[in-house]
Design a protein around this motif. Structure first.
Motif, mmCIF file in Angstrom:
data_model
loop_
_atom_site.group_PDB
_atom_site.id
_atom_site.type_symbol
_atom_site.label_atom_id
_atom_site.label_comp_id
_atom_site.label_asym_id
_atom_site.label_seq_id
_atom_site.Cartn_x
_atom_site.Cartn_y
_atom_site.Cartn_z
ATOM 1 N N ALA A 601 58.461 2.403 54.083
ATOM 2 C CA ALA A 601 59.620 2.091 54.345
ATOM 3 C C ALA A 601 60.032 1.686 52.657
ATOM 4 C CB ALA A 601 59.008 0.868 54.603
ATOM 5 N N TYR A 602 61.538 2.419 52.964
ATOM 6 C CA TYR A 602 62.164 1.701 51.195
ATOM 7 C C TYR A 602 63.396 0.587 51.639
ATOM 8 C CZ TYR A 602 64.868 5.755 52.788
ATOM 9 O OH TYR A 602 66.390 6.430 52.713
ATOM 10 N N ASP A 603 62.806 -0.524 50.838
ATOM 11 C CA ASP A 603 63.902 -1.537 50.981
ATOM 12 C C ASP A 603 64.222 -2.372 52.371
ATOM 13 O OD1 ASP A 603 66.875 -0.030 49.104
ATOM 14 O OD2 ASP A 603 65.107 -0.886 48.042
ATOM 15 N N GLY A 604 63.066 -2.343 53.174
ATOM 16 C CA GLY A 604 62.474 -2.752 54.086
ATOM 17 C C GLY A 604 63.082 -2.090 55.366
ATOM 18 N N THR A 608 60.416 8.157 58.379
ATOM 19 C CA THR A 608 59.053 8.853 58.775
ATOM 20 C C THR A 608 58.897 10.116 57.409
ATOM 21 O OG1 THR A 608 60.105 9.881 60.060
ATOM 22 C CG2 THR A 608 58.929 8.362 61.055
ATOM 23 N N SER A 609 60.431 10.477 56.758
ATOM 24 C CA SER A 609 60.656 11.899 55.587
ATOM 25 C C SER A 609 59.758 11.141 54.768
ATOM 26 C CB SER A 609 61.979 11.580 55.013
ATOM 27 O OG SER A 609 62.300 12.780 54.644
ATOM 28 N N LEU A 610 58.533 11.648 54.425
ATOM 29 C CA LEU A 610 58.387 11.836 53.360
ATOM 30 C C LEU A 610 59.155 11.962 52.003
ATOM 31 C CD1 LEU A 610 54.816 13.338 54.143
ATOM 32 C CD2 LEU A 610 54.919 11.395 53.282
ATOM 33 N N THR A 611 60.142 13.080 51.874
ATOM 34 C CA THR A 611 61.357 13.491 51.060
ATOM 35 C C THR A 611 61.739 12.608 51.021
ATOM 36 O OG1 THR A 611 60.845 15.700 52.079
ATOM 37 C CG2 THR A 611 62.663 14.563 50.134
ATOM 38 N N ASN A 612 62.384 12.027 51.532
ATOM 39 C CA ASN A 612 63.541 10.235 51.141
ATOM 40 C C ASN A 612 62.081 9.535 50.772
ATOM 41 O OD1 ASN A 612 65.883 11.979 52.655
ATOM 42 N ND2 ASN A 612 65.252 10.891 54.413
ATOM 43 N N MET A 613 60.970 9.189 51.234
ATOM 44 C CA MET A 613 60.283 8.211 50.169
ATOM 45 C C MET A 613 60.017 8.674 48.913
ATOM 46 S SD MET A 613 59.552 5.415 50.582
ATOM 47 C CE MET A 613 57.590 3.950 50.162
ATOM 48 N N GLY A 614 60.104 10.535 49.300
ATOM 49 C CA GLY A 614 59.779 10.361 47.191
ATOM 50 C C GLY A 614 60.619 9.841 46.734
ATOM 51 N N TYR A 615 61.765 9.811 46.856
ATOM 52 C CA TYR A 615 62.911 9.933 45.966
ATOM 53 C C TYR A 615 62.940 8.367 45.652
ATOM 54 C CZ TYR A 615 65.557 14.075 47.712
ATOM 55 O OH TYR A 615 65.477 15.721 48.060
ATOM 56 N N ASN A 616 62.807 7.538 46.370
ATOM 57 C CA ASN A 616 62.347 5.786 46.061
ATOM 58 C C ASN A 616 61.359 5.445 44.802
ATOM 59 O OD1 ASN A 616 64.784 4.720 47.426
ATOM 60 N ND2 ASN A 616 63.521 6.034 48.658
ATOM 61 N N LEU A 617 59.894 6.508 45.025
ATOM 62 C CA LEU A 617 58.775 6.525 44.234
ATOM 63 C C LEU A 617 59.055 6.419 42.560
ATOM 64 C CD1 LEU A 617 56.213 7.500 46.784
ATOM 65 C CD2 LEU A 617 56.877 5.222 46.391
ATOM 66 N N THR A 618 59.638 6.437 42.802
ATOM 67 C CA THR A 618 60.036 6.488 40.549
ATOM 68 C C THR A 618 59.080 5.485 39.628
ATOM 69 O OG1 THR A 618 62.483 4.721 40.818
ATOM 70 C CG2 THR A 618 62.917 7.766 41.352
ATOM 71 N N GLU A 619 58.822 6.387 38.139
ATOM 72 C CA GLU A 619 58.922 4.906 37.631
ATOM 73 C C GLU A 619 58.907 3.405 37.320
ATOM 74 O OE1 GLU A 619 58.451 7.245 33.817
ATOM 75 O OE2 GLU A 619 56.717 5.232 33.078
#
Length: 921
Positions: A601-604, A608-619
């Motif tokens: 989950a991002y921003d609440g 299910t997309s690992l790709t989309n989640m990856g965009y939000n896992l920035t340093e």
């Protein structure tokens, strides 16, 4: 996609510097190895030469292919070869329908022959210019020629080199040849090379392949397709190739890695004990273990496997990934006889010439006629017994002794299944689920519960009991926990209506959820069901309370198998390896790996997309991570923190929250505070140890609002069902609240609508800030106190319907009389009229009704009022509106208001200024 030249470079690095992968889990290393060797479709059938990481990973391969669905025709063979390391997936996928190249098939055949380690990758290989093979596969192709797996004349013929030999799709007839050569059965193929294949498309078969196809069919390795076709030039899929080589294992004598064959000597508590050649090995059975039989392609269940049968078990480090029943006949012998006596290590049975002796040991089980476990010494002489001994080890060890008829003497625990008062019998369900029935005798059998004597009819189905049997007769039955019982296990699945848990023996059970089951999670105030962690391998260890209908009424978390890093800071995330490195609030680094099952989950917002989640896992991004070992169960970008406010520092403007898992967070003061019923609230106005939720701003560095979680009892003053709006009041004021997003339940937890509530009624509300989360209607009991025990904290009220209601003050009591509140029952008498309800904090509120003794004057039906005689000319309090259900009576006789006569002496009782009872003297 990674270019193959790069793959070879990385593979050489891996062989020379194996420690490069020591940071990763075994499963991650295997997936990574497959990815390096094949950037694309070929990864399912090869990785580099077996390394410790790659070898270990194959043990769990049976559970990592998300695209191999249950029931797939080749499921058995894919799982089998994956467990042996002959095939390897890529990023959790097997791609069973993809084609296989000839060079990939060669490597798989060498693995099948256990020769892949003989390939010399240190020497440069040069093939003829037209014979094209990808660099990585060249050493294996050379080895294949050396071992006679490939025929040089055939493979290097000019008309066979028009396209790249290595990357050419392997045909069915070509694979048949490879398969037969790998088995060393070329002579058998030559013997049938002139015979027709018998398939409808025999004319399409290449002449020098006909013998290999015939041999493959004769050995049961290959079958035809629809329409009696073989499709000789058709491309072989990954699923087909796995099936060919899996079936071929029955034709060779090689011992494959992590593969064990023998007889099951024990099967319990999630473990399988295998006996083979005088040795025993114990394997762990997990949720990912796949079960099959040698005679079927269809998966079976663990419950279908019986002890003392022959099986093949595949799995590294004694974790069974694949179990195949090779002979379902139980290898046991049954001996029946009459029990004479038992001595240490020996059972004696009567025989015409004296006694027959049979040895037993600590693993031998003793059970009664119903299959319930008994002590060996409890068997009485002259009982008929059945001895079960195994025949697979040569020692003929006794595995079970069962009393088939005879005298039963034992003490056991279980639950009451049924009571037959006419037959004077009780059927018990023992702890292991076995039903057994015994009779009782009047006058000699004692039934009790907490020292109170019961009648047999008082026993309820589902009640947990301890019972004693002597000479086959019930002597005592003691109820130990009423109709409720508890079970323990790890939470694996949770839906809106069911809970699935894994028992200590490894089996799963499904239970229906009761209405609004209580949730208890240590360290979390007022937890909800969504805060439970259900996972196949790392779910919460819980205790479930089951009612008499076997429904779950309470879920209590006993322990957790996970780590939680709330508000951790992202250090690095690799979209390629799915490895996430975070720094927790104590500046300790943690490495976890995401997979297809990780809840994201991002921003609440769930995804299910690992790709989309990856965009939000920035340093620098803050995230909330729940992990089991290195496996990430959930990863969410931090939007809020919920915990207990433990400290505020008005100098540094820092507040401290203690989260459910014990973690503490120091946060800057919020920009605003939201507290139901209060305005202009500062952080310093919030009581320490209050439950709060800190909502983060978009940049995650600022707490935009601090919401105080509170429980309040509200009295309903108005109701607008169309607008989902309630007008309420409480000691702190009045307000309008909207219920559209709140969960509404009645006093028993059943879901209701706003229309089911009534003005004048009460609700217990939970708030997150000023937002209502739950509203539970409060049951009101009004009537006369019939008994009170202040010392014991108990109260009995006879309500206006004539029913007795009992209450305990275990959660605290608030007795309100004439506006004064007391915390004890000592001031209540049996003559008092009271209203009883539960407060939002769980305490019991008892409001003692005010009363007046007056002389009746008349009743005015137009206004619904009664008038009483004035006590003086200045007395203006002589008119009273009757309540909607006013109870008018004399003793136990109910009266109508019209039956009252002038000058009748009456006592009036008022509940919240409403006349609810009139007693005629």
């Amino acid at each position: 996609m990674i270019h193959r030249e790069g793959n070879n470079l990385l593979s050489r690095q891996k062989r020379s510097k194996r420690s490069i992968y020591t940071y990763s889990s075994k499963a991650a290393a295997a997936i990574l190895a497959g990815t390096m060797v094949f950037g694309g479709a070929g990864a399912a059938f090869a990785d580099t030469a077996a390394t410790p990481a790659a070898t270990g990973a194959t043990a769990s391969a049976a559970g990592i292919f998300s695209d191999v669905k249950s029931g797939l025709w080749a499921e058995k063979h894919i799982y089998k070869l994956a467990s042996q390391g002959i095939v390897v997936g890529n990023n959790g996928l097997f791609r069973p329908g993809d084609s296989v190249t000839q060079q990939e098939a060669v490597l798989m055949a060498l693995r099948f022959m256990k020769l892949q380690g003989n390939a010399d990758s240190s020497t440069a290989v040069e093939f003829p210019t037209d014979f094209k093979v990808t660099n990585y596969y060249k050493p294996y192709v050379v080895l294949a020629f050396q071992q006679g797996l490939l025929d040089k004349t055939t493979e290097m013929a000019p008309d066979n080199l028009k396209t790249s030999w290595g990357e050419r799709k392997a045909s069915r007839e070509w694979v048949a040849e490879i398969l037969i050569r790998a088995l060393g059965k070329s002579a058998e193929a030559a013997a049938v090379s002139t015979e027709p294949t018998g398939f409808a498309d025999d004319a399409k078969v290449t002449a020098n392949k006909r013998g290999f196809i015939n041999a493959a069919v004769d050995l049961g390795l290959a079958n035809g397709l629809d329409g009696n076709r073989f499709d000789p030039q058709g491309a072989v899929t990954r699923a087909q190739l796995a099936t060919f080589f899996s079936r071929a294992e029955a034709q060779n004598t090689l011992d494959y890695d992590n593969t064990f064959k023998g007889s099951i000597s024990a099967l319990e508590d999630g473990k399988l004990t295998l006996y083979s050649n005088g040795n025993t090995s114990v394997f762990n059975l997990t949720n990912s273990t796949a079960y099959f039989t040698s005679t079927s392609e269809t998966r079976i269940n663990l419950s279908d496997i019986k002890p003392y049968t022959q099986v093949t078990v595949i799995g590294a480090t004694y974790n069974a990934a694949y179990v195949e029943v090779t002979d379902p006949v139980q290898q046991v012998q049954t001996i029946e006889g009459v029990f004479a006596k038992i001595t240490p290590g020996t059972i004696w049975l009567d025989s015409p010439t004296g006694y027959d002796q049979y040895s037993y040991d600590g693993t031998t089980s003793f059970v009664d006629v119903n299959g319930a476990v008994i002590a060996a010494g409890s068997i009485t002489a002259a009982s008929k017994v059945s001895l079960l001994r195994e025949t697979y080890s040569g020692t003929n060890k006794l595995v079970k002794v069962q009393v088939t008829s005879g005298i039963v003497n034992k003490t056991a625990t279980g639950t009451v299944q049924s009571v037959d008062t006419a037959a004077k019998s009780i059927t018990f369900t023992t702890a292991d689920g076995t039903a057994e029935t015994f009779k009782w005798e009047d006058g000699t059998t004692l039934f009790s519960s907490q020292s109170a004597v019961l009648l047999p009819a008082d026993l309820k189905a589902g009640a947990a009991v301890k019972y004693t049997i002597k000479d086959n007769i019930i002597r005592t039955v003691e109820v130990t926990s009423g109709v409720e019982r508890t079970v323990q296990g790890s939470l694996t699945e949770l839906t809106s209506s069911t809970v699935v848990y894994k028992k200590p023996d490894g089996t799963r059970e499904v239970k229906l959820l009761g209405t609004a089951p209580a949730i208890v999670i240590p360290g979390i105030a007022a937890p909800v069901i969504g805060e439970l962690i259900a996972d196949a391998t790392a779910g919460d260890n819980v205790q479930l309370t089951l009612n008499s209908s076997d429904q779950v009424t309470k879920i209590e978390v006993l322990s957790r198998q996970i780590e939680e890093f709330t508000g951790a800071t992202v250090v690095d995330y690799s979209a390629k390896t799915l490895l996430l490195t975070v720094m927790d609030t104590s500046n300790k680094a943690h490495l976890v790996q995401l997979d297809a099952n990780t809840k994201l989950a991002y921003d609440g917002v769930a995804t299910t997309s690992l790709t989309n989640m990856g965009y939000n896992l920035t340093e620098g991004r803050k995230v909330d991570v729940v992990a089991a070992g290195q496996r990430a169960i959930s990863v969410e970008t931090s939007t809020k923190y919920t915990g207990i406010l433990t400290a505020v520092n008005n100098t540094t403007k820092i507040m401290t929250l203690k989260l459910a898992g014990g973690q503490t967070l120091n946060l800057a003061y919020p920009q605003a505070v939201d507290f139901f019923g209060r305005t202009s609230v500062a952080v310093t106005d919030i009581a320490l140890n209050s439950s709060v939720t800190a909502v983060l701003a978009g940049n995650q560095d600022i707490v935009s609002i601090l919401r105080v979680n509170s429980n309040v009892q509200l009295e309903i003053t108005s109701l607008n069902a169309a607008a989902n709006k309630l007008g309420v009041k409480w000691s702190g004021g009045t307000a309008d609240i909207y219920t559209v997003t709140a969960a509404l339940t009645d006093e028993s937890g059943q879901t209701i609508t706003i229309s089911d509530l009534k003005v004048g009624g009460f609700v217990n509300a939970t708030f997150n800030g000023s937002t209502p989360l739950t509203l539970q209607a409060v049951k009101l009991t009004t009537g006369q106190v019939s008994a009170v025990d202040a010392a014991a904290g108990t109260l009995t009220v006879k309500d206006y319907a004539g029913a007795a209601q009992s209450f305990t003050a275990g959660g605290g009591v608030k007795v309100i009389r004439e506006g004064v509140t007391a915390a004890t029952l000592s001031g209540i008498t049996a003559a008092d009229r009271v209203e009883v309800r539960k407060d939002a904090d769980g305490s019991t509120i008892i409001r003692v009704m005010s009363q007046q003794s007056r002389a009746f004057s008349r009743y005015e039906s137009g206004s619904g009022e009664i008038l009483v005689k004035r006590t003086s000319l200045d007395d203006n309090n002589y008119r009273f509106v009757l309540g909607a259900n006013v109870y008018i009576h004399q003793g136990d006789t109910t009266l109508s208001v019209q039956s009252l006569k002038e000058n009748d002496n009456i006592i009036m009782y008022f509940n919240n200024n409403i006349l609810v009872e009139i007693v005629k003297q």
